[in-house]
Design an enzyme around this catalytic site. Structure first.
Site, mmCIF file in Angstrom:
data_model
loop_
_atom_site.group_PDB
_atom_site.id
_atom_site.type_symbol
_atom_site.label_atom_id
_atom_site.label_comp_id
_atom_site.label_asym_id
_atom_site.label_seq_id
_atom_site.Cartn_x
_atom_site.Cartn_y
_atom_site.Cartn_z
ATOM 1 N N MET A 45 37.744 61.997 -30.104
ATOM 2 C CA MET A 45 36.545 62.348 -29.352
ATOM 3 C C MET A 45 36.832 62.344 -27.847
ATOM 4 O O MET A 45 35.912 62.340 -27.028
ATOM 5 C CB MET A 45 35.391 61.398 -29.683
ATOM 6 C CG MET A 45 34.890 61.557 -31.112
ATOM 7 S SD MET A 45 33.163 61.108 -31.346
ATOM 8 C CE MET A 45 33.164 59.395 -30.824
ATOM 9 N N GLY A 46 38.128 62.344 -27.507
ATOM 10 C CA GLY A 46 38.483 62.456 -26.101
ATOM 11 C C GLY A 46 38.404 61.154 -25.334
ATOM 12 O O GLY A 46 38.354 60.071 -25.907
ATOM 13 N N TYR A 47 38.390 61.262 -24.013
ATOM 14 C CA TYR A 47 38.545 60.141 -23.092
ATOM 15 C C TYR A 47 39.752 59.318 -23.539
ATOM 16 O O TYR A 47 39.667 58.123 -23.823
ATOM 17 C CB TYR A 47 37.274 59.297 -22.993
ATOM 18 C CG TYR A 47 37.124 58.656 -21.620
ATOM 19 C CD1 TYR A 47 36.816 59.441 -20.516
ATOM 20 C CD2 TYR A 47 37.332 57.301 -21.430
ATOM 21 C CE1 TYR A 47 36.713 58.880 -19.251
ATOM 22 C CE2 TYR A 47 37.225 56.732 -20.170
ATOM 23 C CZ TYR A 47 36.917 57.535 -19.096
ATOM 24 O OH TYR A 47 36.825 56.983 -17.828
ATOM 25 N N LEU A 48 40.878 59.999 -23.586
ATOM 26 C CA LEU A 48 42.074 59.488 -24.241
ATOM 27 C C LEU A 48 42.676 58.292 -23.513
ATOM 28 O O LEU A 48 42.693 58.234 -22.288
ATOM 29 C CB LEU A 48 43.115 60.599 -24.343
ATOM 30 C CG LEU A 48 42.651 61.877 -25.072
ATOM 31 C CD1 LEU A 48 43.761 62.922 -25.044
ATOM 32 C CD2 LEU A 48 42.232 61.567 -26.500
ATOM 33 N N GLU A 50 45.868 54.914 -24.304
ATOM 34 C CA GLU A 50 47.190 54.736 -24.905
ATOM 35 C C GLU A 50 47.129 54.579 -26.421
ATOM 36 O O GLU A 50 48.127 54.825 -27.113
ATOM 37 C CB GLU A 50 47.911 53.547 -24.269
ATOM 38 C CG GLU A 50 48.314 53.793 -22.818
ATOM 39 C CD GLU A 50 49.140 55.062 -22.653
ATOM 40 O OE1 GLU A 50 50.151 55.216 -23.366
ATOM 41 O OE2 GLU A 50 48.772 55.906 -21.814
ATOM 42 N N GLY A 51 45.985 54.172 -26.939
ATOM 43 C CA GLY A 51 45.826 54.144 -28.394
ATOM 44 C C GLY A 51 45.901 55.548 -28.963
ATOM 45 O O GLY A 51 46.604 55.804 -29.956
ATOM 46 N N HIS A 52 45.185 56.483 -28.331
ATOM 47 C CA HIS A 52 45.274 57.883 -28.744
ATOM 48 C C HIS A 52 46.699 58.403 -28.547
ATOM 49 O O HIS A 52 47.224 59.154 -29.377
ATOM 50 C CB HIS A 52 44.317 58.752 -27.928
ATOM 51 C CG HIS A 52 42.870 58.414 -28.099
ATOM 52 N ND1 HIS A 52 42.094 57.890 -27.093
ATOM 53 C CD2 HIS A 52 42.046 58.531 -29.175
ATOM 54 C CE1 HIS A 52 40.863 57.715 -27.522
ATOM 55 N NE2 HIS A 52 40.804 58.087 -28.784
ATOM 56 N N GLN A 76 27.627 62.160 -35.936
ATOM 57 C CA GLN A 76 27.993 60.789 -36.302
ATOM 58 C C GLN A 76 27.332 59.759 -35.393
ATOM 59 O O GLN A 76 27.571 58.567 -35.537
ATOM 60 C CB GLN A 76 29.507 60.607 -36.304
ATOM 61 C CG GLN A 76 30.173 60.616 -34.942
ATOM 62 C CD GLN A 76 31.683 60.604 -35.043
ATOM 63 O OE1 GLN A 76 32.307 61.535 -35.547
ATOM 64 N NE2 GLN A 76 32.308 59.514 -34.572
ATOM 65 N N LYS A 164 42.255 50.650 -35.636
ATOM 66 C CA LYS A 164 41.166 49.892 -35.012
ATOM 67 C C LYS A 164 39.870 50.110 -35.790
ATOM 68 O O LYS A 164 39.079 49.196 -35.942
ATOM 69 C CB LYS A 164 40.984 50.273 -33.548
ATOM 70 C CG LYS A 164 39.897 49.436 -32.841
ATOM 71 C CD LYS A 164 39.932 49.624 -31.339
ATOM 72 C CE LYS A 164 39.399 50.985 -30.948
ATOM 73 N NZ LYS A 164 37.919 51.086 -31.173
#
Length: 312
Positions: A45-48, A50-52, A76, A164
């Site tokens: 869903m963006g706003y990336l 380091e997890g992404h 959702q 997560k």
């Protein structure tokens, strides 16, 4: 890196990548060579953060073509949730994608994804009735529906999701299995800040004080890990583990607990409070959802059967 905003463009770009891969394989190995060009897909869903990025890195490692989608999925979100205020930064996201070697970025509008009101939704029963599914009615129907749509658009061989949201991983794996979808779900480990806080796009909402107090989540889960690895403490009951986690979290005056649940994974079945940790033969997940102000954070730890049994 190719940026596309329409489904037709996405399909064409992926088809061209697959054809290019096939032609290269034939040129290198001859016309008799069978070389599958694998497509790895990371829906976000963006706003990336380091997890992404870790999902993209794993996709790059395992795939010939890496596709990233960025879409804040309205179906959702509940009526009182943060759809309108959900953080967005397209330019920054594209820079992260470029840095991580993504080949194709899909950036659809709501009108492109839902050109007419959605009358078809995918519902996974049982697994969605606990944890976030209980707190956010209809949430997982929105998740499964949009992911199924994206799978149909991308037709990936591999799809990468962060642990997560372990419930999401379990639900999507159930959907893929039940509907015979030709894609492999690849769960990826939780990525944390140096102080232990799980990375989340929603962390930006936290004040400095809330951010500091939110560390009780990872601290409580670290205690669970220590107990599971201690030959004496692994005789703790599930009820004692729950109490230990709860007391750690409630040491933060700002913490408002939504749920603390200790379940089997991926079945997400409850475990009797009196059962000893060492006697549980299935994988275990300790899952949390806690609000700090208006910001709801989730976190979890998975105790794999081999890990637990090796210490008892």
């Amino acid at each position: 890196m190719i940026i596309v905003r329409e489904v037709a463009q996405l399909r064409q770009a992926i088809a061209e990548r697959r054809q290019l891969g096939t032609n290269r394989a034939k040129a290198e190995y001859g016309s008799a060579a069978i070389q599958q060009h694998t497509v790895g897909f990371a829906p976000t869903m963006g706003y990336l953060h380091e997890g992404h990025a870790s999902l993209m890195q794993k996709a790059r490692e395992m795939s010939d073509t890496v596709v990233l989608s960025i879409f804040v999925n309205p179906i959702q979100f509940g009526p009182n949730e943060d759809l309108d205020s959900y953080p967005r930064d397209e330019a920054r996201d594209l820079e992260v994608a470029r840095r991580e070697g993504v080949d194709i970025v899909f950036l659809p509008t709501v009108a492109e994804m839902y050109p007419q009101p959605t009358r078809t939704k995918i519902h996974v029963s049982a697994l969605t009735e606990r944890l976030c599914g209980a707190s956010r009615p209809g949430h997982f129907d929105g998740v499964t529906t949009v992911v199924a749509k994206l799978f149909n658009m991308v037709n990936p061989d591999l799809a990468f999701f962060g642990m997560k949201d372990a419930q999401q991983v379990a639900v999507l794996q159930q959907m893929v299995t039940d509907l015979n979808m030709n894609v492999t779900i690849v769960p990826c480990p939780i990525v944390r800040e140096a102080d232990g806080l799980a990375l989340s796009s929603r962390n930006v909402y936290l004040s400095a004080e809330q951010r500091e107090q939110a560390l009780v989540l990872s601290q409580s889960l670290r205690k669970v890990r220590e107990v599971s690895e201690d030959a004496v403490q692994s005789s703790f009951t599930i009820g004692q583990i729950h109490q230990m986690v709860e007391s750690t979290i409630t040491s933060s005056p700002l913490a408002d607990i939504d749920y603390i649940e200790i379940l089997t994974f991926p079945g997400l079945e409850p475990i009797l409070a009196e059962q000893r940790l060492s006697d549980v033969k299935e994988d275990i997940i300790v899952a949390l959802a806690v609000k700090f102000g208006n910001t709801r954070l989730i976190d979890n730890i998975r105790l794999q059967k081999a890990e637990v049994l090796s210490h008892v």
